[in-house]
Motif scaffolding. Sequence first.
Motif, mmCIF file in Angstrom:
data_model
loop_
_atom_site.group_PDB
_atom_site.id
_atom_site.type_symbol
_atom_site.label_atom_id
_atom_site.label_comp_id
_atom_site.label_asym_id
_atom_site.label_seq_id
_atom_site.Cartn_x
_atom_site.Cartn_y
_atom_site.Cartn_z
ATOM 1 N N GLY A 92 -44.331 47.532 -66.022
ATOM 2 C CA GLY A 92 -43.928 48.701 -65.372
ATOM 3 C C GLY A 92 -43.132 48.937 -64.244
ATOM 4 O O GLY A 92 -43.238 49.646 -63.471
ATOM 5 N N ILE A 93 -42.163 48.168 -64.068
ATOM 6 C CA ILE A 93 -41.441 48.112 -62.871
ATOM 7 C C ILE A 93 -40.573 49.218 -62.361
ATOM 8 O O ILE A 93 -40.413 49.351 -61.199
ATOM 9 N N GLU A 94 -40.113 49.935 -63.522
ATOM 10 C CA GLU A 94 -39.419 50.991 -63.305
ATOM 11 C C GLU A 94 -39.852 52.170 -62.393
ATOM 12 O O GLU A 94 -39.260 52.913 -62.087
ATOM 13 N N ARG A 95 -41.338 52.128 -62.492
ATOM 14 C CA ARG A 95 -41.942 53.129 -61.852
ATOM 15 C C ARG A 95 -42.417 52.760 -60.468
ATOM 16 O O ARG A 95 -42.951 53.511 -59.727
ATOM 17 N N LEU A 96 -42.211 51.650 -60.079
ATOM 18 C CA LEU A 96 -42.378 51.201 -58.642
ATOM 19 C C LEU A 96 -41.630 51.602 -57.617
ATOM 20 O O LEU A 96 -40.190 51.588 -58.025
ATOM 21 N N PRO A 97 -42.162 51.634 -56.333
ATOM 22 C CA PRO A 97 -41.106 51.973 -55.222
ATOM 23 C C PRO A 97 -40.027 50.699 -55.096
ATOM 24 O O PRO A 97 -40.510 49.511 -55.543
ATOM 25 N N ASP A 98 -38.923 51.010 -54.570
ATOM 26 C CA ASP A 98 -37.744 49.703 -54.471
ATOM 27 C C ASP A 98 -38.449 48.544 -53.580
ATOM 28 O O ASP A 98 -38.114 47.484 -54.350
ATOM 29 N N PRO A 99 -39.070 48.497 -52.604
ATOM 30 C CA PRO A 99 -39.390 47.242 -52.073
ATOM 31 C C PRO A 99 -40.498 46.523 -52.695
ATOM 32 O O PRO A 99 -40.236 45.130 -52.967
ATOM 33 N N LEU A 100 -41.638 47.287 -53.270
ATOM 34 C CA LEU A 100 -42.465 46.567 -54.160
ATOM 35 C C LEU A 100 -41.889 45.846 -55.651
ATOM 36 O O LEU A 100 -42.386 44.969 -55.760
ATOM 37 N N ALA A 101 -41.057 46.657 -55.948
ATOM 38 C CA ALA A 101 -40.172 46.356 -57.237
ATOM 39 C C ALA A 101 -39.433 45.144 -56.980
ATOM 40 O O ALA A 101 -39.433 43.935 -57.914
ATOM 41 N N THR A 102 -38.899 44.823 -55.771
ATOM 42 C CA THR A 102 -38.107 43.703 -55.423
ATOM 43 C C THR A 102 -39.145 42.634 -55.246
ATOM 44 O O THR A 102 -39.153 41.354 -55.506
ATOM 45 N N THR A 103 -40.449 42.837 -54.699
ATOM 46 C CA THR A 103 -41.545 41.606 -54.351
ATOM 47 C C THR A 103 -41.941 41.375 -55.688
ATOM 48 O O THR A 103 -42.003 39.902 -55.773
ATOM 49 N N VAL A 104 -42.221 42.391 -56.748
ATOM 50 C CA VAL A 104 -42.399 41.631 -58.059
ATOM 51 C C VAL A 104 -41.403 40.909 -58.583
ATOM 52 O O VAL A 104 -42.032 39.954 -59.296
ATOM 53 N N ARG A 105 -40.266 41.159 -58.654
ATOM 54 C CA ARG A 105 -39.272 40.319 -59.199
ATOM 55 C C ARG A 105 -39.042 38.999 -58.552
ATOM 56 O O ARG A 105 -39.207 38.014 -59.232
ATOM 57 N N THR A 106 -39.578 38.727 -57.272
ATOM 58 C CA THR A 106 -39.368 37.749 -56.562
ATOM 59 C C THR A 106 -40.598 36.888 -56.773
ATOM 60 O O THR A 106 -40.710 35.726 -57.219
ATOM 61 N N ARG A 107 -41.972 37.452 -57.370
ATOM 62 C CA ARG A 107 -42.964 36.779 -57.474
ATOM 63 C C ARG A 107 -43.083 36.266 -59.141
ATOM 64 O O ARG A 107 -43.485 35.214 -59.409
ATOM 65 N N ILE A 108 -42.147 36.804 -59.823
ATOM 66 C CA ILE A 108 -41.994 36.580 -61.183
ATOM 67 C C ILE A 108 -41.005 35.280 -61.134
ATOM 68 O O ILE A 108 -41.189 34.531 -62.181
ATOM 69 N N GLY A 109 -40.367 35.400 -60.243
ATOM 70 C CA GLY A 109 -39.223 34.234 -60.231
ATOM 71 C C GLY A 109 -37.658 34.417 -60.290
ATOM 72 O O GLY A 109 -36.807 33.486 -60.362
ATOM 73 N N LEU A 110 -37.450 35.741 -60.153
ATOM 74 C CA LEU A 110 -35.882 36.016 -60.121
ATOM 75 C C LEU A 110 -35.471 36.073 -58.690
ATOM 76 O O LEU A 110 -36.156 36.393 -57.951
ATOM 77 N N THR A 111 -34.364 35.316 -58.809
ATOM 78 C CA THR A 111 -33.757 35.335 -57.432
ATOM 79 C C THR A 111 -32.603 36.250 -57.008
ATOM 80 O O THR A 111 -32.136 36.895 -57.817
ATOM 81 N N ALA A 112 -32.525 36.483 -55.748
ATOM 82 C CA ALA A 112 -31.638 37.438 -55.308
ATOM 83 C C ALA A 112 -31.067 36.880 -54.007
ATOM 84 O O ALA A 112 -31.685 36.330 -53.163
ATOM 85 N N PRO A 113 -29.823 37.441 -53.528
ATOM 86 C CA PRO A 113 -29.287 37.143 -52.444
ATOM 87 C C PRO A 113 -29.925 37.709 -51.146
ATOM 88 O O PRO A 113 -30.545 38.699 -51.305
ATOM 89 N N PRO A 114 -29.818 37.289 -50.013
ATOM 90 C CA PRO A 114 -30.386 37.882 -48.863
ATOM 91 C C PRO A 114 -29.670 39.202 -48.859
ATOM 92 O O PRO A 114 -28.320 39.302 -49.024
ATOM 93 N N GLU A 115 -30.188 40.087 -47.955
ATOM 94 C CA GLU A 115 -29.479 41.461 -47.925
ATOM 95 C C GLU A 115 -29.801 42.050 -46.434
ATOM 96 O O GLU A 115 -30.689 41.482 -45.825
ATOM 97 N N GLY A 116 -29.091 43.006 -46.193
ATOM 98 C CA GLY A 116 -29.434 43.574 -44.642
ATOM 99 C C GLY A 116 -28.604 42.887 -43.789
ATOM 100 O O GLY A 116 -27.903 41.971 -44.016
ATOM 101 N N PRO A 117 -28.188 43.489 -42.609
ATOM 102 C CA PRO A 117 -27.567 42.925 -41.577
ATOM 103 C C PRO A 117 -28.065 41.684 -40.769
ATOM 104 O O PRO A 117 -29.220 41.661 -40.734
ATOM 105 N N PRO A 118 -27.481 40.596 -40.542
ATOM 106 C CA PRO A 118 -27.951 39.421 -39.836
ATOM 107 C C PRO A 118 -28.501 40.004 -38.755
ATOM 108 O O PRO A 118 -28.101 40.744 -37.828
ATOM 109 N N VAL A 119 -29.558 39.303 -38.228
ATOM 110 C CA VAL A 119 -30.294 39.460 -36.951
ATOM 111 C C VAL A 119 -29.896 38.103 -35.981
ATOM 112 O O VAL A 119 -30.654 37.195 -36.377
#
Length: 449
Positions: free
Chosen positions: A232-259
């Motif tokens: 049911g990932i399409e119904r999740l908020p974006d941050p939680l959906a990203t967490t679910v994808r990561t827990r499943i094993g899907l990789t994504a590049p880092p995002e956001g401005p460098p700190v």
Amino acid sequence: MNQPGVRWTTEQVLALAPDDTSRKAGSRLGTAGPWSGAGSSGSGAVWGRCKGSGSKPYQTIIDTTGPAYVCSCPSRKFPCKHALGLLLLWAGAEDAVARSATPDWAEEWLAGRRKRATDKEQGDAGAGQPAKTADPEAARRRAERRADRITAGATELEQRLADLLRGGLAAAERPGYAMWEETAARMVDAQAPGLAGRVRELGAIPGSGAGWPVRLLEECALIHLLDVAWLGIERLPDPLATTVRTRIGLTAPPEGPPVRDHWLILAQYDSSDGKLTTRRNWLYGRESGRTALLLSFGAAGRSPQHALPVGLVIDAELTPYGGAGQLRAELGERFGVPVPIGSPPPGGSAAAAVEAYGSALRDDPWLDAWPVTLTGVIPVPAGEGWQLADAESGSALPVAPAALTRTGLWKLAALSGGGPVTVFGECGHQGFNPLAAWSQDAAETVSLI
């Protein structure tokens, strides 16, 4: 804040070793006997020739600002025992590795590193120019095909969990590990390595001692929750959906401005599943107040990429990954050379640590632990284990079972001497895993790994 050429402690050097064998072999080479032509520069370079079994000595060069290493030996470990030995010699005896002019054989490698760094900066400066990109439509189709495979795998796993519960958890002990390994292989075929890893962990629970049915039920519930979240990932908020994808094993590049910050290197440790070694580095930003996790991986026989000396501070940029917690980050450009930690990170009580872990679980229910710093705690025996008791409130956290067999626990007890200390570690459902500590009257970081 940067002090070029600052020397590390022996403990910081040994923390870089890829395994115990390298640590012992490097320690044997940490004396002046096998070395010749050893020297260092004010910019963080260390070099030397080490006598080996062949006719020619091995040439070892280290750039401590990376750190980065090169050695003419045939070892596939990184850093090799010669690099560890040279660093130990440099850390322990200033007159043995004194500052001197850089020899040509070392300067060639160091100049190459400087050139690559310059080329990268120029490449980044020209990043605004049009670049050739992959076909976005083809990438979308590949992503859809993988998502379909994962959905089929998650659906199959749900059926297997239902069959397990219908037959009773007691029956899970009879088929042994083979059943779980076969199920994990099915999840690998479905391109869901995160699910595969969790299924493999299920296989070890029936043999984990008394109370295993309860632990098995808990883990099955977490896997069920992950399956349902994916379906049911399409119904999740974006941050939680990203967490679910990561827990499943899907990789994504880092995002956001460098700190950019002065990052305290608090801990480094490796874990392995037999095929892949995962290295975790915990960092804390002095100005931003952020805690960051650097992950790197090494295939069989090779150590992971990042080898950061515990107890030092690096001036660097980190780019966070997406997800609910946003702890994981990618290490970017570094500025200057590492310097010693002047003081531990700020912390709180044992009760505050539990509260922080509970809050993090709301965003990531599959989180095993959360990084926290405890201040004013005393390590004390408790039954068959240990606990960290708050010196003021009396509240306490049990030490996680995995930490009870490490020598670091005794180092912590010796550092405390019955008095309060500051401890950094991971607070989770199994207890507190101490990773680094500081006494009240010294700023030196004591690694507990």
